[in-house]
Design a protein around this motif. Structure first.
Motif, PDB file in Angstrom:
ATOM      1  N   GLY A 148       0.820  -1.207   0.000  1.00  0.00           N
ATOM      2  CA  GLY A 148       0.000   0.000   0.000  1.00  0.00           C
ATOM      3  C   GLY A 148       0.846   1.246   0.000  1.00  0.00           C
ATOM      4  O   GLY A 148       0.431   2.288   0.452  1.00  0.00           O
ATOM      5  N   GLY A 149       2.063   1.131  -0.498  1.00  0.00           N
ATOM      6  CA  GLY A 149       3.013   2.222  -0.383  1.00  0.00           C
ATOM      7  C   GLY A 149       2.833   3.313  -1.416  1.00  0.00           C
ATOM      8  O   GLY A 149       2.194   3.147  -2.445  1.00  0.00           O
ATOM      9  N   THR A 150       3.446   4.439  -1.125  1.00  0.00           N
ATOM     10  CA  THR A 150       3.474   5.566  -2.046  1.00  0.00           C
ATOM     11  C   THR A 150       4.881   6.122  -2.090  1.00  0.00           C
ATOM     12  O   THR A 150       5.706   5.831  -1.250  1.00  0.00           O
ATOM     13  N   SER A 151       5.139   6.958  -3.063  1.00  0.00           N
ATOM     14  CA  SER A 151       6.449   7.563  -3.210  1.00  0.00           C
ATOM     15  C   SER A 151       6.274   9.020  -3.589  1.00  0.00           C
ATOM     16  O   SER A 151       5.339   9.375  -4.289  1.00  0.00           O
ATOM     17  N   ASN A 156       4.342   1.918   2.537  1.00  0.00           N
ATOM     18  CA  ASN A 156       5.720   2.211   2.140  1.00  0.00           C
ATOM     19  C   ASN A 156       5.765   3.621   1.565  1.00  0.00           C
ATOM     20  O   ASN A 156       5.219   3.873   0.497  1.00  0.00           O
ATOM     21  N   PHE A 157       6.420   4.550   2.267  1.00  0.00           N
ATOM     22  CA  PHE A 157       6.455   5.947   1.853  1.00  0.00           C
ATOM     23  C   PHE A 157       7.913   6.374   1.720  1.00  0.00           C
ATOM     24  O   PHE A 157       8.681   6.268   2.676  1.00  0.00           O
ATOM     25  N   SER A 158       8.299   6.841   0.543  1.00  0.00           N
ATOM     26  CA  SER A 158       9.690   7.211   0.280  1.00  0.00           C
ATOM     27  C   SER A 158       9.769   8.621  -0.265  1.00  0.00           C
ATOM     28  O   SER A 158       8.985   8.995  -1.150  1.00  0.00           O
ATOM     29  N   VAL A 159      10.723   9.408   0.228  1.00  0.00           N
ATOM     30  CA  VAL A 159      10.914  10.789  -0.211  1.00  0.00           C
ATOM     31  C   VAL A 159      12.392  11.021  -0.469  1.00  0.00           C
ATOM     32  O   VAL A 159      13.231  10.719   0.386  1.00  0.00           O
ATOM     33  N   ASN A 160      12.720  11.543  -1.651  1.00  0.00           N
ATOM     34  CA  ASN A 160      14.065  12.020  -1.967  1.00  0.00           C
ATOM     35  C   ASN A 160      13.952  13.490  -2.311  1.00  0.00           C
ATOM     36  O   ASN A 160      13.212  13.855  -3.222  1.00  0.00           O
ATOM     37  N   GLN A 161      14.682  14.338  -1.589  1.00  0.00           N
ATOM     38  CA  GLN A 161      14.654  15.774  -1.871  1.00  0.00           C
ATOM     39  C   GLN A 161      16.086  16.300  -1.867  1.00  0.00           C
ATOM     40  O   GLN A 161      16.851  16.029  -0.942  1.00  0.00           O
ATOM     41  N   ALA A 162      16.422  17.050  -2.920  1.00  0.00           N
ATOM     42  CA  ALA A 162      17.779  17.582  -3.019  1.00  0.00           C
ATOM     43  C   ALA A 162      17.772  18.992  -3.568  1.00  0.00           C
ATOM     44  O   ALA A 162      16.967  19.320  -4.426  1.00  0.00           O
ATOM     45  N   ALA A 163      18.662  19.823  -3.049  1.00  0.00           N
ATOM     46  CA  ALA A 163      18.895  21.161  -3.579  1.00  0.00           C
ATOM     47  C   ALA A 163      20.396  21.314  -3.745  1.00  0.00           C
ATOM     48  O   ALA A 163      21.161  21.016  -2.831  1.00  0.00           O
ATOM     49  N   GLY A 164      20.810  21.712  -4.924  1.00  0.00           N
ATOM     50  CA  GLY A 164      22.236  21.864  -5.168  1.00  0.00           C
ATOM     51  C   GLY A 164      22.660  21.124  -6.409  1.00  0.00           C
ATOM     52  O   GLY A 164      21.983  21.161  -7.430  1.00  0.00           O
ATOM     53  N   ASP A 165      23.766  20.411  -6.327  1.00  0.00           N
ATOM     54  CA  ASP A 165      24.337  19.782  -7.507  1.00  0.00           C
ATOM     55  C   ASP A 165      24.917  18.419  -7.163  1.00  0.00           C
ATOM     56  O   ASP A 165      25.497  18.221  -6.087  1.00  0.00           O
ATOM     57  N   GLN A 166      24.764  17.449  -8.079  1.00  0.00           N
ATOM     58  CA  GLN A 166      25.364  16.114  -7.980  1.00  0.00           C
ATOM     59  C   GLN A 166      24.984  15.388  -6.695  1.00  0.00           C
ATOM     60  O   GLN A 166      25.830  14.932  -5.944  1.00  0.00           O
ATOM     61  N   GLN A 167      23.700  15.277  -6.464  1.00  0.00           N
ATOM     62  CA  GLN A 167      23.199  14.536  -5.309  1.00  0.00           C
ATOM     63  C   GLN A 167      22.790  13.135  -5.752  1.00  0.00           C
ATOM     64  O   GLN A 167      22.203  12.973  -6.826  1.00  0.00           O
ATOM     65  N   GLN A 168      23.051  12.128  -4.929  1.00  0.00           N
ATOM     66  CA  GLN A 168      22.624  10.763  -5.215  1.00  0.00           C
ATOM     67  C   GLN A 168      21.848  10.239  -4.019  1.00  0.00           C
ATOM     68  O   GLN A 168      22.361  10.238  -2.901  1.00  0.00           O
ATOM     69  N   GLN A 169      20.607   9.789  -4.264  1.00  0.00           N
ATOM     70  CA  GLN A 169      19.729   9.331  -3.192  1.00  0.00           C
ATOM     71  C   GLN A 169      18.978   8.089  -3.631  1.00  0.00           C
ATOM     72  O   GLN A 169      18.565   7.986  -4.789  1.00  0.00           O
ATOM     73  N   ALA A 170      18.778   7.167  -2.708  1.00  0.00           N
ATOM     74  CA  ALA A 170      18.050   5.944  -3.043  1.00  0.00           C
ATOM     75  C   ALA A 170      17.301   5.431  -1.826  1.00  0.00           C
ATOM     76  O   ALA A 170      17.814   5.460  -0.707  1.00  0.00           O
ATOM     77  N   GLY A 202       2.263   8.577  11.412  1.00  0.00           N
ATOM     78  CA  GLY A 202       2.192   7.641  10.309  1.00  0.00           C
ATOM     79  C   GLY A 202       2.526   6.239  10.775  1.00  0.00           C
ATOM     80  O   GLY A 202       2.885   6.005  11.931  1.00  0.00           O
ATOM     81  N   SER A 203       2.388   5.279   9.866  1.00  0.00           N
ATOM     82  CA  SER A 203       2.770   3.908  10.178  1.00  0.00           C
ATOM     83  C   SER A 203       3.191   3.197   8.907  1.00  0.00           C
ATOM     84  O   SER A 203       2.669   3.469   7.828  1.00  0.00           O
ATOM     85  N   GLY A 204       4.163   2.305   9.050  1.00  0.00           N
ATOM     86  CA  GLY A 204       4.652   1.548   7.918  1.00  0.00           C
ATOM     87  C   GLY A 204       6.155   1.655   7.792  1.00  0.00           C
ATOM     88  O   GLY A 204       6.875   1.691   8.786  1.00  0.00           O
ATOM     89  N   VAL A 205       6.631   1.747   6.558  1.00  0.00           N
ATOM     90  CA  VAL A 205       8.059   1.856   6.264  1.00  0.00           C
ATOM     91  C   VAL A 205       8.302   3.225   5.637  1.00  0.00           C
ATOM     92  O   VAL A 205       7.773   3.530   4.573  1.00  0.00           O
ATOM     93  N   LEU A 206       9.101   4.042   6.306  1.00  0.00           N
ATOM     94  CA  LEU A 206       9.367   5.410   5.857  1.00  0.00           C
ATOM     95  C   LEU A 206      10.842   5.565   5.522  1.00  0.00           C
ATOM     96  O   LEU A 206      11.703   5.201   6.320  1.00  0.00           O
TER      97      LEU A 206
END
Length: 200
Positions: free
Chosen positions: A20-23, A48-62, A105-109
């Motif tokens: 039941g996740g979201t991204s 399952n809720f996932s957030v990637n937020q970046a400001a700037g340059d050459q960011q890597q997130q997973a 909230g509840s679940g995997v963040l």
């Protein structure tokens, strides 16, 4: 005591939480003012809720999730990130998780938030449900980080202003697995890993 009912109940709860996740993705890209801000975001999330937020340059997130169910179940994750270009260490950067973000909230963040340059972040979760017990290995920690930075020993190199802020109301009242990486600056490397193995 008969515990045969525990495995089906655990399996059902895990599947409902993850299926039941979201991204969500927000505010990525190059900015002269390197500010990443989440305000009252993701409240009352479920699953399952996932957030990637970046400001700037050459960011890597997973954010990585793996589930395996079966007689010889074995969930694996592997995150490999590599940056080989130097960044300007004099930039100003601010990362903020404010208000009531991710509360109740509840679940995997999984939350990755970075401001600046050459930051690497990973959240990894793996769940194995099988009939036989298995040893926990180090493969969940297989993140490879290489960031080439300007010579840190040089004198007179300007250093920018760095600030990381998390509200005292953020994440309150939440349950489950919460993985958070938050950084402001240049060349930061972060990883959260969790491995769960359940045998019948």
């Amino acid at each position: 005591m008969d515990r045969s009912f525990l495995l089906p109940a655990l399996l059902t709860a895990l599947l409902l939480a993850l299926l039941g996740g979201t991204s969500a993705m927000a505010d990525s890209g190059v900015s002269s003012v390197n500010n990443a801000t989440l305000l009252d975001s993701g409240t009352q999330y479920r699953g399952n809720f996932s957030v990637n937020q970046a400001a700037g340059d050459q960011q890597q997130q997973a954010n990585v999730r793996a589930i395996a169910i079966g007689t010889q179940a074995g969930a694996t994750t592997s995150v490999r990130q590599k940056i080989t270009t130097p960044a300007n260490a004099s930039m100003d950067a601010t990362a903020t998780i404010g208000g009531t973000s991710f509360s109740h909230g509840s679940g995997v963040l999984g939350v990755n938030q970075s401001a600046g340059a050459n930051n690497q972040m990973a959240n990894a979760l793996r769940i194995s449900i099988g009939a036989a017990p298995q040893a926990i290995d180090d493969s969940a920690l297989s993140q490879q980080n290489v960031a080439l930075l300007p010579n840190s020993g040089a004198t007179g190199t300007p250093i920018g202003s760095r600030q990381v802020v998390t509200s005292d109301q953020a994440f309150t009242g939440s349950r489950g697995v919460i993985q958070v990486n938050q950084s402001a600056g240049v060349g930061n490397r972060m990883a959260n890993t969790l491995s769960i193995r359940v045998s019948d």
